[in-house]
Design a protein around this motif. Structure first.
Motif: not given
Ligand code: MG
Ligand code: IMP
Length: 182
Positions: A48, A51, A106-107
């Motif tokens: 995503v 990030g 995801e981050d």
């Molecule tokens: Mg993100």
């Protein structure tokens, strides 16, 4: 960017939360776990943006299995330190996900809104399996019922920057993760 002892940005002060060494050690452990869980598959890692780009690039290089990658891009924060509460899809996937084993990268999971939105996007598709990995999770600010299958670190409910995470689009290139000292 090197690792300063602290960062002063306007009237905000950020202090170290996770060092480069701690981050890399944990990502290696996650990669070992995923390599074992997916040893007979060819998973597609879907990052995503923006990030997750550093996390995903380190994660897949520690894998001992093959994989494919793709990205999509969501927006929710704009230039603010708190979530605006709505998500927009800014870039769609290019890969075919039907019958594939998908790992969403995801981050950070904060309220869980982005993951909820992604789950809804995928509910119209037919992957063979779908799991979520996030480097960071803020358990204290979760507002949506989402399952994160692989978690790097659980962190306090405070704004963080570095290692992919931005403040008004900057500071993504810090090697460590810094937290707002408040
Ligand atoms: Mg993100
Ligand atoms: P959520 O939708 O509220 O879970 O927020 C997820 C997204 O917001 C993440 O993928 C990040 O891009 C961004 N975000 C959440 N918390 C932070 C933070 O502390 N620093 C920077 N970005 C954040």
């Amino acid at each position: 960017m090197t690792s300063p002892e602290k960062l002063v940005i306007g009237s905000d002060e950020f202090i170290p939360l996770l060092t480069e060494e701690q981050i890399q050690k944990r990502i290696k452990e996650l990669a070992e776990q995923i390599s074992s869980d997916y040893k007979s598959c060819l998973p597609v890692f879907i990052g995503v943006l923006n990030g997750s780009f550093l996390f995903m690039s380190d994660l897949i290089r520690y894998l001992t299995i093959n994989c494919e990658i793709d990205f999509f891009k969501l927006s929710s924060y704009g230039d603010a330190k708190i979530s605006s509460g709505n998500v927009k899809l800014l870039k769609e996937l290019n890969c075919e996900v039907n019958h594939r084993d998908i790992i969403i990268v995801e981050d950070i999971v904060d309220t869980g809104l982005s993951i909820k939105y992604i789950e809804e996007l995928f509910s119209e598709k037919s992957p063979n399996s779908m799991k979520v990995i996030s480097l960071l999770v803020k358990p204290g600010s979760l507002k949506y019922d989402v399952k994160i299958d692989y978690i790097g670190f659980k962190i306090p409910d405070k704004f963080v920057i570095g290692y992919g995470l931005d403040f008004a689009q900057k500071y993504r290139n810090l090697r460590g993760i810094y937290v707002l000292n408040s």
